[in-house]
Motif scaffolding. Structure first.
Motif, PDB file in Angstrom:
ATOM      1  N   SER A   1       0.870  -1.354   0.588  1.00 22.85           N
ATOM      2  CA  SER A   1       0.044  -0.383   0.035  1.00 22.85           C
ATOM      3  C   SER A   1       1.128   0.853   0.054  1.00 22.85           C
ATOM      4  N   LEU A   2       1.656   1.647   0.690  1.00 18.49           N
ATOM      5  CA  LEU A   2       2.693   2.211   0.408  1.00 18.49           C
ATOM      6  C   LEU A   2       3.113   1.971  -0.641  1.00 18.49           C
ATOM      7  N   ILE A   3       4.100   1.709  -1.329  1.00 13.72           N
ATOM      8  CA  ILE A   3       4.709   1.571  -2.353  1.00 13.72           C
ATOM      9  C   ILE A   3       3.471   2.141  -3.293  1.00 13.72           C
ATOM     10  N   ALA A   4       2.729   1.532  -3.224  1.00 13.46           N
ATOM     11  CA  ALA A   4       1.096   2.562  -3.956  1.00 13.46           C
ATOM     12  C   ALA A   4       0.873   3.706  -4.028  1.00 13.46           C
ATOM     13  N   LEU A   5       1.157   4.531  -2.371  1.00 12.20           N
ATOM     14  CA  LEU A   5       0.341   5.610  -1.727  1.00 12.20           C
ATOM     15  C   LEU A   5       1.647   6.579  -2.537  1.00 12.20           C
ATOM     16  N   THR A   6       2.761   5.814  -2.987  1.00 15.66           N
ATOM     17  CA  THR A   6       4.103   6.958  -3.164  1.00 15.66           C
ATOM     18  C   THR A   6       4.279   6.974  -4.567  1.00 15.66           C
ATOM     19  N   LYS A   7       3.535   5.951  -5.200  1.00 12.41           N
ATOM     20  CA  LYS A   7       3.881   6.026  -6.973  1.00 12.41           C
ATOM     21  C   LYS A   7       2.750   6.758  -7.614  1.00 12.41           C
TER      22      LYS A   7
END
Length: 749
Positions: free
Chosen positions: A684-690
């Protein structure tokens, strides 16, 4: 205000005591011109025309207004009145070609003495024998002693001078051992086609009252109008003469003061005590507070279930609403004497004084102190009440504070009106409580602006194809509740009428559903609800949907703030009375989770001498909610301040709308979903960063990337997005290091 006015009150046309306000108390059933010698009280018209220079710039001008009143030892009077008018416009020709004068046939016997026209070429033409008629007003369901004499003048045209003289004689006393009357120094002429009245400039206006010297005459002060007063005596007679010269035309405009002080006005009476009038009225009412077996049965029925003073009062109100229909009928009774209380119940109908007598009878039998109260309604304005007289046109019930009950003014004449029937038509008006102890005039209370309100709840809640729909509900209080309830009850095509009325909120929308609640409920306010349909307002799917709302959508419907006189055209002070409030709560809804708010403009707050407007907007999930509260203050705007009022009103009318748009944004939707779900796993954090990087929120992307690395130190992709975020934040050495770490952990760059 916009005109939602309620029906006329019961004594409205009852008495023509204002000798000059109503055009004079005039002719009786014997209305033909009498053959006997007439004594003119004015110079010959030819002489008058030579002695007075008419104003060629005016539409019309009253050259002479003269009235002579004689009071005898029995306090009966007879009067002769003369009027001469110079006509100088086509409009004045229309208005003065037919003269209408009112009188009360129960108390008066009146005769026309002559009516002539002096044509522009100096010829005299007299009224024709068939040019007069006596008629009763054509008010539906109104039966009364008021009559009108109409007479048409021949050959009236621009440049003419008309004259007429009439006399009237008292035939009955209204108040024993008293005499009173009221006078205006202008001549009030009905405009053609029922378009109001006119009061043209006066060259000379004279009033002479002669009476025995032993009669004390009390009069109001006319010095503020520059009307002179002269008293003299000769033998056993006294004479009082009031004279006004060069009196200006009275400009009648909407939203004027209710007080009569805009026109030279006089009240004369043989008493200075309102108690004399109260005792007279009480003597008329008390003999009719009588019961029979049917009325006794009703009282017993109420006692079974109504155990508290409040319950008893409400039960009386309901009983009259359910059992007694309002009908204006007092022929042969002089207007102020009611029927017996039991007879009103038996008949099932009655006018205001009949219903009042029945209500007072019921309340007293139930142990509630109550009295009748005589009222001057707003339609009559507020005369100078310092000098006593009888000019009331309505009667209601006064219940003094007692046994836990607050003071109540109860009016039962409105059909299914909200309890206790107290209406804007009597707010702030003079009232005389009818009992032997009353010494002074009371003033009826006025409700604050917040209790006169219209409130809109509007929710956009459905989208179909290219159309949008919204539900609405309108709540009302005070004058709005009274008027709209009455309109619903009396409109012959109420569904069509109210759809068109409410459709004015959004002219582009169609009212597809309409429901009224509490229209016949005595205890709950009248409300209206339904739905709007907006056609072809949205492209659907990825197109934006635009919304707007303005406080003027309420003021245009429930007020009249766009039709003010221009500053140069306003001739009278401007009165807002009563004050009122307009409120709204509008919910703008996103059509789906992929459309997101963009607020373009928002309404502004206003606070000045005349208006207070507070507006707020807030976002709740996929909705944006706008609330508005406009208070139009009760004010009396002096003529010198009207320019400021006009400017402030225009500023209100031109204030900002709320405009907003819900625009399609798939990325924003995903971002909001991720931000709101509260998850802290690395995916989720990777997706939010993108998504932050995609939206240009680089500082946020760095923070979430750092959280991703912390959450999973061996996750290659976490170091990769950290390197991206660091690069976009100009942390280049750090970015290189992160990319190398990602590659070392197996991420293919």
């Amino acid at each position: 205000m916009s005109d939602f006015l309620s029906k006329m009150c019961c004594l409205r046309y009852l008495l023509a005591f204002s000798l000059l306000i109503t055009g004079g108390q005039v002719l009786a059933d014997d209305h033909k011109i009498e053959p006997k010698k007439i004594e003119r009280i004015a110079p010959a018209l030819k002489t008058l025309a030579r002695s007075v220079k008419a104003d060629d710039k005016s539409e019309a001008q009253v050259l002479l207004r003269k009235t002579q009143v004689h009071i005898d030892e029995q306090l009966m009077s007879h009067a002769t009145s003369y009027v001469a008018v110079y006509i100088n416009s086509d409009e004045a020709v229309r208005d003065y070609s037919q003269i209408s004068v009112s009188f009360n046939s129960f108390y008066e016997d009146i005769a026309l003495e002559f009516a002539n026209v002096r044509t522009p070429d100096g010829k005299m033409d007299s009224i024709k024998a068939d040019a007069t008629q006596i008629q009763s007003p054509t008010d539906e369901n109104f039966y009364h002693d008021r009559k009108e004499l109409l007479f048409s003048l021949p050959n009236v045209r621009k440049g003419s001078i008309i004259e007429f003289q009439y006399r009237y004689t008292d035939t009955k006393k209204m108040v024993p051992n008293q005499w009173f009357d009221s006078f205006s120094f202008h001549w009030w002429e009905d405009r053609a086609a029922g378009q109001g009245s006119r009061a043209d400039a006066i060259v000379m206006s004279e009033l002479h009252i002669t009476a025995p010297i032993n009669i004390n005459l009390v009069s109001s002060d006319t010095s503020r109008y520059q009307i002179s007063e002269k008293r003299s005596t000769k033998g056993a007679q006294q004479t009082i003469t009031w004279t006004g010269k060069n009196l200006a035309k009275i400009e009648l405009q909407n939203a004027m003061t209710r007080e009569h002080n805009y026109a030279p006005y006089l009240r004369v009476s043989t008493t200075a005590k309102w108690n004399d009038v109260a005792r007279w009225a009480d003597n008329l009412v008390e003999p009719h507070l009588v019961s029979d077996t049917k009325l006794d049965a009703l009282i017993a029925e109420i006692k079974k279930t109504a155990l508290t003073p409040e319950a008893k009062t409400k039960a009386v109100y309901r009983a009259i609403q359910d059992r007694v229909r309002y009908v204006f009928a007092h022929v042969g009774r002089g207007g102020y004497e009611p029927h017996d209380a039991f007879e009103v119940l038996k008949n099932g109908y009655g006018d205001c004084k009949d219903q009042t007598v029945l209500a007072v009878m019921l309340l007293r039998k139930l142990g509630i102190a109550a009295d009748p109260a005589l009222i001057i309604t707003r339609g009559r304005g507020i005369p100078d009440m310092q000098v006593p007289g009888v000019s009331f046109d309505h009667m209601i019930v006064h219940i003094p504070a007692q046994n836990g009950l607050p003071e109540i003014w109860m009016d039962t004449t409105g059909e299914t009106s909200l309890y206790p029937g107290f209406s804007v038509g009597i707010e702030g008006q003079p009232a005389l409580v009818v009992n032997n102890d009353t010494q002074a005039i009371s003033v009826l209370p006025s409700l604050p602006a917040k209790e006169h309100f219209a409130e809109l709840e509007l929710v956009f809640d459905k989208f179909t194809g290219r159309d949008a729909q919204a539900s609405f509900k309108l709540h009302f209080g005070g004058l709005y509740e009274q008027r709209l309830r009455s309109m619903w009850q009396y409109s012959s095509e109420r569904d069509k009428y109210f759809r068109e009325l409410i459709g004015q909120i959004y002219n582009s929308a169609e009212v597809t559903e309409l429901t009224a609640s509490n229209a016949d409920n005595l205890w709950q306010p009248f409300t209206i609800s339904g739905r709007f349909n907006f056609t072809n307002v949205w492209g659907g799917e990825k197109d934006p949907i635009n919304y707007s709302f303005s406080i003027t959508q309420l003021t245009n419907l429930f007020a009249d703030l766009r039709n003010l006189h221009k500053v140069q055209d306003r001739k009278q002070p401007y009165v807002v009375d009563p004050g009122y409030s307009l409120r709204s709560r509008v919910v703008f809804t996103s059509p789906d989770s992929d459309h997101h708010l963009r607020l373009k403009t928002q309404g502004e707050n206003i606070d000045n001498t005349y208006y207070t407007l507070t507006q707020t907007g807030k976002q709740e999930n996929n909705r944006y909610i706008v609330t508005q509260n406009l208070t139009v203050k009760a004010v009396n705007v002096a003529l010198k301040d009207y320019g400021d009022f006009y400017q402030k009103t225009n500023e209100l009318n031109e204030s900002n709308d709320w405009t907003l748009s819900y625009e399609y944004n798939k990325t924003a939707a995903e971002l909001i979903a991720l931000e709101s779900n509260g998850k802290t796993d690395v995916a989720s954090l990777i997706a939010l960063t993108k998504l932050h990087i995609k939206n240009g929120a680089y500082e946020k992307s760095l923070a979430t990337a750092q959280q991703a690395v912390k959450a999973s130190p061996q996750k290659a992709e976490a170091y990769y997005v950290l390197g991206l975020a660091q690069g976009y934040n100009q942390l280049l050495p750090e970015s290189d290091a992160s990319f190398k770490k990602a590659e070392a952990l197996g991420y293919k760059l």
